[in-house]
Design a protein around this motif. Structure first.
Motif, short mmCIF file in Angstrom:
data_model
loop_
_atom_site.label_atom_id
_atom_site.label_comp_id
_atom_site.label_asym_id
_atom_site.label_seq_id
_atom_site.Cartn_x
_atom_site.Cartn_y
_atom_site.Cartn_z
N ASP A 1 -8.61 -2.10 5.30
CA ASP A 1 -7.66 -3.05 5.86
C ASP A 1 -8.47 -4.01 6.73
O ASP A 1 -9.67 -3.79 6.95
CB ASP A 1 -6.60 -2.31 6.70
N ASP B 1 -7.44 2.05 14.99
CA ASP B 1 -6.57 2.27 13.84
C ASP B 1 -6.08 3.72 13.78
O ASP B 1 -6.83 4.66 14.07
CB ASP B 1 -7.32 1.95 12.54
N VAL C 1 -3.42 6.56 11.37
CA VAL C 1 -2.77 6.79 10.08
C VAL C 1 -1.26 6.57 10.16
O VAL C 1 -0.63 6.13 9.20
CB VAL C 1 -3.10 8.23 9.59
N ASP D 1 0.51 4.31 11.43
CA ASP D 1 0.95 2.94 11.10
C ASP D 1 1.09 2.73 9.61
O ASP D 1 1.96 1.98 9.15
CB ASP D 1 -0.06 1.92 11.66
N TYR D 2 0.24 3.41 8.83
CA TYR D 2 0.29 3.26 7.37
C TYR D 2 1.38 4.14 6.76
O TYR D 2 2.02 3.76 5.78
CB TYR D 2 -1.08 3.59 6.77
N LYS E 1 1.54 -1.03 8.48
CA LYS E 1 0.35 -1.64 7.92
C LYS E 1 0.18 -1.20 6.48
O LYS E 1 0.71 -0.15 6.06
CB LYS E 1 -0.90 -1.24 8.72
N LYS E 2 -0.57 -1.98 5.70
CA LYS E 2 -0.86 -1.62 4.32
C LYS E 2 -2.37 -1.71 4.06
O LYS E 2 -3.04 -2.60 4.59
CB LYS E 2 -0.13 -2.55 3.36
N PHE E 3 -2.86 -0.79 3.25
CA PHE E 3 -4.26 -0.85 2.84
C PHE E 3 -4.48 -2.01 1.89
O PHE E 3 -3.62 -2.33 1.06
CB PHE E 3 -4.67 0.45 2.13
#
Length: 419
Positions: A108, A401, A403, A405-406, A411-413
């Motif tokens: 990201d 960062d 995990v 958040d994903y 968030k997106k990778f």
């Protein structure tokens, strides 16, 4: 040697490996050049020690306690000494294998994953007869930033001590080079203790006969890299060139019969028109031909060659995949399609076309030297040089960062390759 003492040796080697991983390339290279220089300057001492081992080995050979092939591997002559020293120089000239970026990927924005080469750690190397192995493995270990504990055969103990003593003296003269990077042990008890030290030793490399390799694999939880036998094959296709076939087979069998990359079985297509002439030439070269061997899985380590006629290239491949030790095989043919089929279908570490099996060697591959030949299907296969003595680690750099958040979709990778 008491178990506690060997544990201390292994622990010291582990500590040394951590220090070695962080020294500069210049220090490693200076050490290699110094080793080459001092081995050259003290070659007479090494030959003198080798003569003692040869004198003892000659008596053992006459009593049938060792084979001719073992005696041959033990002998250290001017040519082997020259190659031994040149091998160290060649390793010095190779690119540093540590810290190489193998790939880099953005997971990201600002979150960067890097795959980087690094040392394995501590190597335990057990070898038989060949005293030049010490310098090869020491040089490879230094360049790849691995510590190593070496156990040579008792038949070469004087030569081993002389070479290692010179190497250790060379390393002591290099500022910043850690202690205990190279250690030599001498007894079977030491080997038994080594095989138990999975806390400190990361990889065992046995270089010797099938009995040694089998013993090591059955008595350790440490990963083992190596090969047991050298059952190498050559297939003379119906489209083989007679002149090439003669040269290649004779070289593969007679250039150094006791080597693990010496050919042991010759397969001949029944439609090869020059087969009788070829076999006559092989016999004229001093090769004993065996048409009905007790076993096709036979390593002669001598000027003896099993011979079998086959009806097709498919039968040749089937035979090789059944009886080969997975070391090195070669096809002699002018038919490109057959060569391609053979090289794709044969399941060995080295598969050749119109060349001698004796090319299966780290020095000849341009690796400088090798720690051995691997028939494993793990991270290293074939002649194992610097690359085979490295592994890798993943480095991830970010900025707070997490995990969560994903997982929650905040968030997106992006998974974008940068290198």
């Amino acid at each position: 040697m008491a178990e506690y003492s060997f544990t201390e040796i292994a622990k010291s080697a582990k500590i040394a490996s951590k220090k070695l991983a962080n020294i500069s390339e210049d220090i490693k290279n200076n050490a290699l050049l110094k080793i080459a220089e001092m081995l050259d300057e003290n070659s007479d001492l090494i030959f003198e020690a080798n003569k003692k081992d040869l004198d003892t080995a000659k008596e053992l050979l006459q009593d049938g306690k060792i084979s001719q092939s073992v005696y041959n591997r033990l002998k250290l002559d001017e040519n082997k000494m020259r190659d031994m020293i040149q091998g160290i120089v060649d390793i010095y000239e190779l690119e540093n294998p540590i810290g190489k970026i193998m790939f880099q990927r953005s997971l990201d924005t600002g979150l960067i994953l890097t795959k980087v080469s690094c040392p394995i750690g501590v190597l335990g190397v057990i070898f038989e007869a060949r005293p030049d192995v010490i310098s090869q493995i020491s040089a490879l270990a230094i360049k790849s930033a691995n510590a190593v504990i070496l156990k040579g055969g008792k038949e070469s103990i004087n030569t081993n001590k002389a070479i290692m003593g010179i190497i250790q003296d060379a390393l002591k003269s290099i500022n910043g080079f850690p202690e205990n990077v190279l250690t030599q042990i001498f007894t079977r008890d030491d080997v038994n203790l080594m095989l138990k030290e999975d806390k400190y030793i990361d990889l065992i490399i046995p270089r010797g006969g099938s009995n040694l390799v089998k013993f090591v694999k059955e008595n350790t939880n440490i990963p083992v890299l190596g090969h047991s036998d050298g059952i190498c094959h050559i297939f003379a296709d119906e489209d083989a060139d007679f002149s090439k076939a003669k040269k290649i087979i004779i070289d593969s069998k007679t250039q150094y019969p006791s080597a693990c990359n010496s050919v042991e079985t010759l397969l001949i297509h029944e439609n090869f028109a020059e087969s009788k002439n070829l076999l006559n030439e092989l016999e004229n070269a001093g090769i004993k031909l065996v048409y009905n061997p007790e076993s096709w899985h036979k390593e002669y380590s001598d000027k003896i060659l099993s011979v079998k006629y086959v009806k097709s290239i498919e039968e040749a491949v089937e035979h090789i995949n059944e009886y080969s030790s997975g070391h090195t095989e070669s096809i002699i043919t002018e038919n490109r399609e057959n060569a391609e089929f053979f090289m794709n279908a044969v399941d060995s570490a080295g598969v050749y076309h119109n060349v001698s099996t004796r090319f299966a060697d780290g020095f000849r591959y341009g690796f400088g030297a090798e720690v051995g030949i691997s028939t494993n299907k793990t991270h290293a296969r074939g002649p194992v040089g610097l690359e085979g003595l490295t592994i890798y680690k993943y480095k991830l750099q970010g900025n707070g960062d997490i995990v969560k958040d994903y997982v929650e979709g905040k968030k997106k990778f992006n998974h974008k390759d940068l290198i």
